[in-house]
Enzyme design. Structure first.
Site, short mmCIF file in Angstrom:
data_model
loop_
_atom_site.label_atom_id
_atom_site.label_comp_id
_atom_site.label_asym_id
_atom_site.label_seq_id
_atom_site.Cartn_x
_atom_site.Cartn_y
_atom_site.Cartn_z
N THR A 88 0.84 -1.19 0.00
CA THR A 88 0.00 0.00 0.00
C THR A 88 0.87 1.24 0.00
OG1 THR A 88 -1.91 0.95 1.09
CG2 THR A 88 -0.13 0.29 2.51
N GLY A 111 0.27 6.08 -6.76
CA GLY A 111 -0.69 5.19 -7.40
C GLY A 111 -0.46 5.02 -8.89
N CYS A 123 3.21 2.66 -8.50
CA CYS A 123 3.25 1.41 -7.73
C CYS A 123 2.03 0.53 -8.05
CB CYS A 123 3.28 1.73 -6.23
SG CYS A 123 3.23 0.26 -5.18
N THR A 131 -0.69 0.06 -5.26
CA THR A 131 -1.34 1.28 -4.76
C THR A 131 -2.36 1.73 -5.80
OG1 THR A 131 0.67 1.94 -3.59
CG2 THR A 131 -0.93 3.67 -4.05
#
Length: 176
Positions: free
Chosen positions: A2, A157, A160, A163
């Site tokens: 995350t 986001g 990754c 994410t």
């Protein structure tokens, strides 16, 4: 994993996180709330790591906050000590980012309680991307803490794979 990012600026402290939960290489859920308010809404906390482990740690941390009348540092140190020394807790795999009006901390299962430089926290698989983005924005713009958190999570986001772009963001007034 995350991405959790926390920024403290201009009388505000903000923690935000994405909502993606994965099992291996499969996205299981896209709207997990990884950032929560604790202790009468005076503390905000986010987690990176196993969801079940993190919720267990949130409960334990809330108990420590109650025991120490909301004193963030004392509660964090006590949680870290228990987490490191208790045989069952040692197996929990997560990191916590916590903040109140005075301090921002990272708590680990190794017994570490770290107050990072510049009160900037970024943890999880997208943490390095979010940290780089937040640091650049802190040093080169006048954006507020919430805007920096939102933009940093967005950048993480985009880069990754663990994410996503579903964000939960909480903020508090800050003395620091």
């Amino acid at each position: 994993m995350t991405t959790i990012v926390s920024v403290r600026r201009n009388g505000q402290v903000v923690i935000g996180g994405d909502g993606q939960a994965t099992l291996g290489n499969t996205v299981m859920k896209g709207n997990v709330r990884k950032v929560r308010r604790l202790y009468h809404d005076r503390v905000i906390a986010g987690f990176a790591g196993g969801t079940a482990d993190a919720f267990t740690l949130f409960e334990l941390f809330e108990r420590k906050l109650e025991l120490h009348q909301g004193h963030l540092v004392k509660a964090a140190v006590e949680l870290a000590k228990d987490w490191r020394t208790d045989r069952m807790l040692r197996k929990l795999e997560a990191l916590l980012a916590v903040a109140d009006e005075n301090a921002s901390l990272i708590i680990t299962g190794n017994g570490d309680v770290v107050q990072p430089e510049n009160d900037l926290i970024a943890i999880g698989s997208g943490g390095p991307y979010a940290q780089a983005a937040a640091r650049a924005l802190l040093e080169n713009t006048e954006l507020g803490a919430r805007d920096i958190v939102e933009k940093s999570l967005g950048i993480a986001g985009d880069i990754c794979i663990y994410t996503n772009q579903f964000h939960t963001i909480e903020e508090l007034a800050s003395k620091a």
